[in-house]
Scaffold this motif. Sequence first.
Motif, PDB file in Angstrom:
ATOM      1  N   ARG A 208       0.822  -1.194   0.000  1.00 38.50           N
ATOM      2  CA  ARG A 208       0.000   0.000   0.000  1.00 38.50           C
ATOM      3  C   ARG A 208       0.865   1.255   0.000  1.00 38.50           C
ATOM      4  O   ARG A 208       0.623   2.204  -0.737  1.00 38.50           O
TER       5      ARG A 208
ATOM      6  N   ARG B   4       2.322   1.760  -3.261  1.00 36.00           N
ATOM      7  CA  ARG B   4       1.355   2.288  -4.216  1.00 36.00           C
ATOM      8  C   ARG B   4       1.238   3.803  -4.134  1.00 36.00           C
ATOM      9  O   ARG B   4       1.052   4.484  -5.125  1.00 36.00           O
TER      10      ARG B   4
ATOM     11  N   GLU C  23      -1.535  14.803  -0.173  1.00 39.33           N
ATOM     12  CA  GLU C  23      -2.319  14.593   1.037  1.00 39.33           C
ATOM     13  C   GLU C  23      -3.515  15.544   1.057  1.00 39.33           C
ATOM     14  O   GLU C  23      -4.608  15.181   1.456  1.00 39.33           O
TER      15      GLU C  23
ATOM     16  N   ARG D  65      -5.969  14.721  -2.284  1.00 41.58           N
ATOM     17  CA  ARG D  65      -6.867  13.569  -2.243  1.00 41.58           C
ATOM     18  C   ARG D  65      -7.925  13.725  -1.163  1.00 41.58           C
ATOM     19  O   ARG D  65      -9.032  13.236  -1.308  1.00 41.58           O
ATOM     20  N   GLY D  66      -7.572  14.432  -0.095  1.00 44.26           N
ATOM     21  CA  GLY D  66      -8.579  14.720   0.925  1.00 44.26           C
ATOM     22  C   GLY D  66      -9.702  15.563   0.349  1.00 44.26           C
ATOM     23  O   GLY D  66     -10.890  15.281   0.557  1.00 44.26           O
TER      24      GLY D  66
ATOM     25  N   ALA E 265     -11.774  13.564  -2.193  1.00 45.32           N
ATOM     26  CA  ALA E 265     -12.642  12.598  -1.534  1.00 45.32           C
ATOM     27  C   ALA E 265     -13.864  13.297  -0.936  1.00 45.32           C
ATOM     28  O   ALA E 265     -14.994  12.831  -1.080  1.00 45.32           O
ATOM     29  N   ARG E 266     -13.630  14.426  -0.293  1.00 48.14           N
ATOM     30  CA  ARG E 266     -14.745  15.157   0.300  1.00 48.14           C
ATOM     31  C   ARG E 266     -15.717  15.629  -0.777  1.00 48.14           C
ATOM     32  O   ARG E 266     -16.922  15.627  -0.614  1.00 48.14           O
TER      33      ARG E 266
ATOM     34  N   ARG F 297     -16.280  14.313  -3.719  1.00 50.99           N
ATOM     35  CA  ARG F 297     -17.062  13.225  -4.289  1.00 50.99           C
ATOM     36  C   ARG F 297     -18.111  12.743  -3.307  1.00 50.99           C
ATOM     37  O   ARG F 297     -19.251  12.495  -3.664  1.00 50.99           O
ATOM     38  N   ALA F 298     -17.680  12.600  -2.060  1.00 52.78           N
ATOM     39  CA  ALA F 298     -18.583  11.998  -1.093  1.00 52.78           C
ATOM     40  C   ALA F 298     -19.666  12.976  -0.644  1.00 52.78           C
ATOM     41  O   ALA F 298     -20.797  12.589  -0.411  1.00 52.78           O
ATOM     42  N   ARG F 299     -19.279  14.262  -0.517  1.00 51.78           N
ATOM     43  CA  ARG F 299     -20.225  15.218   0.055  1.00 51.78           C
ATOM     44  C   ARG F 299     -20.731  16.236  -0.959  1.00 51.78           C
ATOM     45  O   ARG F 299     -21.599  17.026  -0.647  1.00 51.78           O
TER      46      ARG F 299
ATOM     47  N   LEU G 266     -11.772  20.468   5.329  1.00 50.23           N
ATOM     48  CA  LEU G 266     -10.763  19.426   5.550  1.00 50.23           C
ATOM     49  C   LEU G 266      -9.718  19.930   6.542  1.00 50.23           C
ATOM     50  O   LEU G 266      -9.420  19.290   7.547  1.00 50.23           O
TER      51      LEU G 266
ATOM     52  N   ARG H 166     -11.149  20.523  10.066  1.00 50.27           N
ATOM     53  CA  ARG H 166     -11.455  19.365  10.885  1.00 50.27           C
ATOM     54  C   ARG H 166     -10.259  18.913  11.714  1.00 50.27           C
ATOM     55  O   ARG H 166     -10.405  18.418  12.810  1.00 50.27           O
ATOM     56  N   ASN H 167      -9.092  19.021  11.148  1.00 46.99           N
ATOM     57  CA  ASN H 167      -7.909  18.679  11.925  1.00 46.99           C
ATOM     58  C   ASN H 167      -6.800  19.650  11.628  1.00 46.99           C
ATOM     59  O   ASN H 167      -5.954  19.431  10.760  1.00 46.99           O
TER      60      ASN H 167
ATOM     61  N   ARG I  88      -3.154  18.337  11.997  1.00 47.18           N
ATOM     62  CA  ARG I  88      -2.606  17.533  10.915  1.00 47.18           C
ATOM     63  C   ARG I  88      -2.326  18.379   9.678  1.00 47.18           C
ATOM     64  O   ARG I  88      -1.222  18.377   9.154  1.00 47.18           O
ATOM     65  N   TYR I  89      -3.328  19.144   9.246  1.00 48.52           N
ATOM     66  CA  TYR I  89      -3.139  19.871   7.995  1.00 48.52           C
ATOM     67  C   TYR I  89      -2.264  21.107   8.176  1.00 48.52           C
ATOM     68  O   TYR I  89      -1.570  21.521   7.252  1.00 48.52           O
TER      69      TYR I  89
ATOM     70  N   ASP J 247      -8.542   2.352  -2.182  1.00 55.53           N
ATOM     71  CA  ASP J 247      -8.408   3.722  -2.650  1.00 55.53           C
ATOM     72  C   ASP J 247      -9.729   4.353  -3.069  1.00 55.53           C
ATOM     73  O   ASP J 247      -9.768   5.447  -3.600  1.00 55.53           O
TER      74      ASP J 247
ATOM     75  N   PRO K 133     -12.815   6.544  -2.866  1.00 58.49           N
ATOM     76  CA  PRO K 133     -12.959   7.769  -2.083  1.00 58.49           C
ATOM     77  C   PRO K 133     -13.881   7.601  -0.884  1.00 58.49           C
ATOM     78  O   PRO K 133     -13.632   8.174   0.150  1.00 58.49           O
ATOM     79  N   GLU K 134     -14.948   6.801  -1.005  1.00 53.73           N
ATOM     80  CA  GLU K 134     -15.869   6.655   0.120  1.00 53.73           C
ATOM     81  C   GLU K 134     -15.121   6.078   1.310  1.00 53.73           C
ATOM     82  O   GLU K 134     -15.230   6.548   2.435  1.00 53.73           O
TER      83      GLU K 134
ATOM     84  N   TYR L 251     -11.980   6.168   1.731  1.00 54.80           N
ATOM     85  CA  TYR L 251     -10.976   7.116   2.177  1.00 54.80           C
ATOM     86  C   TYR L 251     -11.603   8.156   3.098  1.00 54.80           C
ATOM     87  O   TYR L 251     -11.054   8.463   4.149  1.00 54.80           O
ATOM     88  N   VAL L 252     -12.760   8.625   2.731  1.00 54.16           N
ATOM     89  CA  VAL L 252     -13.437   9.613   3.572  1.00 54.16           C
ATOM     90  C   VAL L 252     -13.706   9.008   4.937  1.00 54.16           C
ATOM     91  O   VAL L 252     -13.449   9.618   5.977  1.00 54.16           O
TER      92      VAL L 252
ATOM     93  N   LEU M 173     -10.523   8.796   6.805  1.00 54.24           N
ATOM     94  CA  LEU M 173     -10.083  10.143   7.175  1.00 54.24           C
ATOM     95  C   LEU M 173     -10.900  10.634   8.363  1.00 54.24           C
ATOM     96  O   LEU M 173     -10.365  11.109   9.355  1.00 54.24           O
TER      97      LEU M 173
ATOM     98  N   LEU N 272      -9.566  11.532  12.006  1.00 55.80           N
ATOM     99  CA  LEU N 272      -9.768  12.870  12.544  1.00 55.80           C
ATOM    100  C   LEU N 272     -10.459  12.805  13.898  1.00 55.80           C
ATOM    101  O   LEU N 272     -10.110  13.512  14.823  1.00 55.80           O
TER     102      LEU N 272
ATOM    103  N   TRP O  77      -8.254  11.866  16.675  1.00 58.38           N
ATOM    104  CA  TRP O  77      -7.334  12.924  17.081  1.00 58.38           C
ATOM    105  C   TRP O  77      -7.946  13.841  18.115  1.00 58.38           C
ATOM    106  O   TRP O  77      -7.281  14.434  18.917  1.00 58.38           O
ATOM    107  N   GLU O  78      -9.232  13.994  18.033  1.00 56.74           N
ATOM    108  CA  GLU O  78      -9.833  15.062  18.833  1.00 56.74           C
ATOM    109  C   GLU O  78      -9.956  14.674  20.300  1.00 56.74           C
ATOM    110  O   GLU O  78      -9.875  13.517  20.649  1.00 56.74           O
TER     111      GLU O  78
END
Lengths: 664, 165
Positions: free
Chosen positions: A420, A423, A466, A469-470, A473-474, A476-478, A489, A492-493, A496-497, B148, B150-151, B153-154, B157, B161, B164-165
């Motif tokens: 991984r 990759r 980093e 892709r974050g 992903a957001r 696409r998903a949201r 993104l 939220r953290n 990290r960012y 890989d 995206p769903e 991955y989200v 992620l 996150l 971490w909090e």
Amino acid sequence: MIPDVGYLAMVTALVGAVYATIASLYGFFKREERWVNSARHATMTLAPLLGLSSLTLIYALVVGDFQLKYVATTSSRDMPLFLKVTALWGGQSGSLLFWSFLMASFTFIVMLRRWDEDRELLPHVIFVTAGTLVFFVGLTTFVANPFEKLSFIPPDGQGLNPLLRHPGMVAHPPTLYLGYVGFVIPYAFAMAALVTRRTDPHWIRVTRRWTLAAWLFLSLGLLLGGRWAYDVLGWGGYWAWDPVENAAFMPWLTGTAFLHSVMIQEKRGMLKVWNMVLIILTYGLVIFGTFITRSGVISSVHSFAQSAVGPLFFSFIAVTAVASVATLLRRLDDLKSENRLDALLSREAAFLLNNMLFITLTFSVFIGTISPMVSELVTGEKITVGPPWFDRVTAPQFALLLALMGIAPLTAWRKTAAQRLGRSLWWPFLIAVVVVIGLFLRGVHSWGALLGFLLVTFVGVTTLWEYVRGVIARRRARGEPWLVAFWRLAGRNRRRYGGYIVHLGVVCMALGIIGTEFFQQDTEGTLRPGEALEIGGFRTVYRTLRTYPGPGDLIVTEATVEIYQGDQLLKTVHPKREFYQNTQQTMTIPALRSTMAEDVYVLLTGWEGGGATATFRVYINPLVNWLWLGGLIFVVGTLVAGWPDFEAERRMVMPRLTIAPQQV
Amino acid sequence: MKRWWLWIGLALISLLLVGVVYAQGGEVTKDDINRVAKQLYCPVCENTPLDVCETQACADWREQIGELLAAGYSDQEVINYFTERYGDRVRALPRQAGFALWVWILPVVGTLAGIGIMIQLFRRWMGRRTVATATIPVEPSPVRASSDLPEDYVARLERELREWE
């Protein structure tokens, strides 16, 4: 009269600090809360007292009370107001007082916090902070007293060292000191945690923002110092591995290691002893740094013995180091790791490697810094450890750190499958290789530079990815728009960012360092008006020279030089020499033609016959501005990482009321 | 590590060669002088390399470097010339002999020690398998959970996150 008030305030502060130290101990051993409270209140008086003391010294500097030895040596009548004020940190005793004031202010803020959750830490935090203040205020009271009076009143002072009359130098010491004293706070909490056996990551969470702030100020101090050297010292560079620079760099290195390794303790309950070691080391290096810069030990170990400041510092470092390590050893059993390492390919292992590199790097810098003194002590003959040595010894370690910075963020906690990881790494690496081949074909043949560019590209791509892709992903998903996705993104953290932004800053800085380390060119020549020096595709034509009086005792000689590329005039610049008559000091101020590709850095090094001929030294500093840009990004990233997350804090305070974070 | 020494050796040799080549050809320029002066420090001026030092003494030294180069000295010979007269402190790069040798050895020893300690740590931690399993909170392994897509991955992620909090 007014300085006497300042002196009195300083002495009172000393008494208060001694009292707070003793009362906190007494309160702890007798388990009497009122003594601890009394110590707390005493500690809180230190900042106002030392503030008053510093203010009176500033007053004396501004009105020119030259009976004070400190004022007579660092100020003069013709200095502008802001320089008179900043002369507070222009000399040894004044800067020690200022140091104490900053330290007391930080301590004040810490005392203000609510101690409900961790009351038992309070006496120990007081003991460490007030104890440190006893040492520093003791120094300014008994050994390096800024209020010391001369037996006569000189008509005027000598004025501030011309080297320090630069905006960079005005801001550099305070930021550096803020960084230094900031690290005392996490150290105090660490010690308190050890003594009270609260060795869970509580002390780390409490001091996280302090650590970040200290680190930010130290970074800023280093950056400003570098920029000052570049603009004022006139040797074409920004970093000379000078002992004073190294003294500030070493706590930064261990502090950086600490910032990373505490994450392992918070996340996995590992490395508890190690974090203690790191913060003790950082505290020790902070005191050592002040010692190096303020004791005269650099010029000679013999001047070190002449003033009492040196030996006292040395004893203080020894005592605190022994005491800290002894405390640590007594508590080793409480610091057992809660988890094991699952795999070599894991975030934990990467952090560990990062820590090892930072520490060996610190060790190398330390050896290079103290060797001249040790040599003088042991063999009687001083040696020089110059920049070439540091470059050679530290370059491989920096390169490894850079590589690690590219790989580590892609590893997962506990365990990462090699496949991984591979990759996600192969294609940034491929891009980097392509870039390097491109550079090679365009004539870059230095293996070191190519390796540097390889790493910079690789790390830059992985770090940016980093983010990308974050965001993807957001999106696409949201279905969030790009900017919103990006903002949420990072929001939220932040830690990290923000950290990744800092990494990007480091990548830019590395680019600048590679550029100047491998491709700097310089040439020197004596010219008649109309003649030119040629270097790196640029032509610098000498036109005229004029001398005019500046403010005060200053005489300025300024040349007019035109910088051409081919037949095109790029810029007319004015390199100059400043001569301060009182102190017989000369400053060579460069003139720059700055772009992101390179700086043309022109120095006027001499002249004859009122300008019939003039001698210039011209440096080409490729990519150097990436260093400053990187520094800026670095600072922004640190701010993002450390910015208070009010939402998260509210959630912490009212856990019952927590509803799932708003989902849009 | 070995390779590292090799590079230093190579660098020194090439430096020597460059010096020889320059010494043979033509007039001595200011750039030639600076090239040598960069590697020297005068005994008086603290931490200021000779090529940028502004004192008269240093200007005289630079002139002397020019004369020596003109007389056919190589860069290294000029450096040796000053070292013989003023001691090791004039060299920017410490000699790899005598006390100064320690300056070269210690960082290598330190790095090796660091690597050694780390290997030791890795071994010890990896070996403590039984103690550990009891204390690790059960969480889905990120390796298994993630692809890989995206769903996924989200989800990962978000989980990271939250942790971490």
